[in-house]
Motif scaffolding. Structure first.
Motif, short mmCIF file in Angstrom:
data_model
loop_
_atom_site.label_atom_id
_atom_site.label_comp_id
_atom_site.label_asym_id
_atom_site.label_seq_id
_atom_site.Cartn_x
_atom_site.Cartn_y
_atom_site.Cartn_z
N MET A 183 0.66 -1.26 -0.06
CA MET A 183 0.04 -0.02 0.06
C MET A 183 0.84 1.40 -0.15
O MET A 183 1.69 1.23 0.71
N ARG A 184 0.52 2.16 -0.71
CA ARG A 184 1.44 3.22 -0.92
C ARG A 184 0.82 4.55 -0.09
O ARG A 184 -0.57 4.70 -0.19
N ARG A 185 1.54 5.33 0.23
CA ARG A 185 0.97 6.72 0.99
C ARG A 185 0.95 7.74 -0.31
O ARG A 185 1.63 8.01 -0.97
N ASN A 186 -0.43 8.26 -0.24
CA ASN A 186 -0.69 9.01 -1.44
C ASN A 186 -0.10 10.31 -1.48
O ASN A 186 0.10 11.29 -0.60
N ARG A 187 0.40 10.78 -2.61
CA ARG A 187 0.89 12.18 -2.79
C ARG A 187 -0.33 12.69 -3.68
O ARG A 187 -0.90 12.39 -4.96
N VAL A 188 -0.96 13.76 -2.95
CA VAL A 188 -2.01 14.35 -3.68
C VAL A 188 -1.85 15.27 -4.91
O VAL A 188 -0.88 16.08 -4.93
N GLU A 189 -2.43 15.00 -5.78
CA GLU A 189 -2.15 15.26 -7.34
C GLU A 189 -3.13 16.56 -7.67
O GLU A 189 -4.17 16.86 -7.00
N PRO A 190 -3.03 17.07 -8.62
CA PRO A 190 -4.02 18.19 -8.99
C PRO A 190 -5.52 17.57 -9.28
O PRO A 190 -5.61 16.66 -9.75
N GLU A 191 -6.14 18.37 -8.42
CA GLU A 191 -7.70 18.14 -8.70
C GLU A 191 -8.23 18.41 -10.40
O GLU A 191 -8.18 19.62 -10.38
N GLU A 192 -8.77 17.39 -10.63
CA GLU A 192 -9.56 17.79 -12.15
C GLU A 192 -10.92 16.98 -12.01
O GLU A 192 -11.81 17.66 -11.61
N LEU A 193 -10.76 15.82 -12.64
CA LEU A 193 -12.11 15.31 -13.00
C LEU A 193 -12.16 14.04 -11.94
O LEU A 193 -11.23 13.20 -11.58
N VAL A 194 -13.50 13.83 -11.69
CA VAL A 194 -13.90 12.61 -10.91
C VAL A 194 -15.01 11.65 -11.67
O VAL A 194 -15.71 12.46 -12.44
N MET A 195 -14.85 10.30 -11.72
CA MET A 195 -15.57 9.68 -12.58
C MET A 195 -16.15 8.38 -12.02
O MET A 195 -15.34 7.70 -11.09
N TYR A 196 -17.40 8.14 -11.90
CA TYR A 196 -17.70 6.87 -11.12
C TYR A 196 -19.15 6.47 -11.99
O TYR A 196 -19.70 7.05 -12.73
N HIS A 197 -19.44 5.14 -11.72
CA HIS A 197 -20.43 4.41 -12.39
C HIS A 197 -22.01 5.07 -11.67
O HIS A 197 -21.91 5.11 -10.45
N ASN A 198 -22.81 4.96 -12.62
CA ASN A 198 -24.00 5.66 -12.30
C ASN A 198 -24.90 4.86 -10.85
O ASN A 198 -25.71 5.49 -10.22
N ASN A 199 -24.49 3.70 -11.09
CA ASN A 199 -25.04 2.70 -9.95
C ASN A 199 -24.56 3.45 -8.62
O ASN A 199 -25.41 2.99 -7.58
N PHE A 200 -23.64 4.10 -8.55
CA PHE A 200 -23.44 4.81 -6.85
C PHE A 200 -24.58 5.68 -6.52
O PHE A 200 -24.58 5.77 -5.34
N HIS A 201 -25.11 6.23 -7.60
CA HIS A 201 -26.39 7.14 -7.10
C HIS A 201 -27.63 6.28 -6.35
O HIS A 201 -28.42 6.72 -5.78
N LYS A 202 -27.29 4.83 -6.52
CA LYS A 202 -28.18 4.24 -5.49
C LYS A 202 -28.08 4.31 -4.20
O LYS A 202 -28.96 3.88 -3.38
N MET A 203 -26.78 4.93 -3.87
CA MET A 203 -26.62 4.90 -2.28
C MET A 203 -27.10 6.37 -2.06
O MET A 203 -26.31 7.29 -2.58
N ASN A 204 -27.83 6.33 -0.86
CA ASN A 204 -28.41 7.94 -0.50
C ASN A 204 -27.01 8.52 0.43
O ASN A 204 -26.90 8.03 1.45
N ILE A 205 -26.62 9.60 0.03
CA ILE A 205 -25.48 10.28 0.65
C ILE A 205 -26.06 11.27 1.31
O ILE A 205 -25.23 12.32 1.48
#
Length: 299
Positions: A1-23
């Protein structure tokens, strides 16, 4: 497991099925943190974020005691998000599983007073939500998302982005209230004044021509709001071009996964990964550009 180096923020992408989870329980800053985590899990199954990483990811304006505030936000995210599950129905069986198989809060000592890092591992059964995305996905600019102030406008922004190819989103009004987490005590006048109008005004910075209509029906002598429909400027689709971009995005995701595995192995063996890091960064940039073209093609 690596310790993350925070990268430039641009786009986030995910499958539409995630919208079935109410956040809807998540606040504005918890939303920022969750979708920043999504972005960084697009090509690796597990990752560790330091408290400083988490602070940058929440995009807080107040510089005083930021890590203390970040700890509260992270703990709230753990409490409100990790308690949610996907319901999967099989023949003669119903399963409840979480998107993350591990979400660990790591503290400085046994008192659990000072947060040091957050460890995330994606559930193998649901990794397709972030990594195996070929169609039916939502993609948006994370920087724009973080500029939105309320959790209501953030959810509206995500949902309108999902339907950007049609320019129309219609949903049952009760489901809409649940999705946004609107208090049950709010009457329609309050929803319109404190949720709908301010959210549309905020989201209009990034999506043009938003309007909405609410359908009403008299049931048992009582006026009930049944559905709400949003209209906005849609993205014009070029099917052939989009298909080509989908293949390119999928190919880049595969390359990143291979590079990331190699990086972990090289790092664990004490080898220098500078050149590999450069390759990963280059492929990421190419992938982001492809995603941008995919969601904005012939807009």
């Amino acid at each position: 497991m690596r310790r993350n180096r925070v990268e430039p923020e641009e786009l986030v992408m995910y499958h539409n099925n995630f919208h079935k989870m109410n956040i809807s329980k998540l606040g504005s800053l918890e939303n920022n943190l969750l979708f920043s985590i999504f972005k960084r899990l697009s090509y690796t199954d597990d990752i560790v974020f330091t408290i400083d990483d988490l602070t940058r990811m929440t995009h807080m304006n107040n510089k005083d005691n930021r890590n203390i505030r970040t700890q509260a936000i992270t703990e709230n995210l753990y409490k409100d998000f990790f308690s949610l599950n996907f319901k999967i129905i099989y023949p003669r069986r119903i399963s409840y599983i979480h998107m993350f198989s591990t979400m660990s809060l790591d503290y400085e000592d046994d008192t659990n007073q000072k947060l040091v890092s957050l460890t995330i591992r994606v559930n193998p059964d649901l990794k397709y939500l972030l990594q195996d995305i070929k169609k039916q996905f939502t993609a948006f600019d994370l920087i724009q998302f973080k500029k939105l102030n309320s959790k209501y406008s953030k959810t509206l922004f995500r949902m309108l982005t999902q339907y950007s190819s049609t320019g129309t989103w219609r949903i049952n009004f009760k489901e809409f209230k649940e999705l946004l987490g609107i208090p049950e005590t709010y009457k329609f006048k309050e929803i319109n004044a404190f949720v709908l109008k301010p959210s549309v005004e905020e989201v209009s910075q990034f999506i043009n021509g938003i309007s909405y209509t609410v359908e009403k029906q008299r049931i048992d002598g009582k006026l009930v709001h049944t559905n709400i429909t949003f209209k906005f400027q849609k993205f014009q689709n070029n099917a052939e071009h989009i298909e080509s971009l989908d293949k390119e995005i999928s190919r880049k995701t595969g390359i990143l996964a291979v590079y990331e595995c190699k990086r972990i192995v090289e790092k664990s063996n004490g080898n220098d990964t500078t050149e590999l890091d450069k390759k990963i960064s280059k492929v990421q940039e190419e992938q982001y550009e492809a995603i941008k073209r995919r969601i904005q093609c012939t807009k």
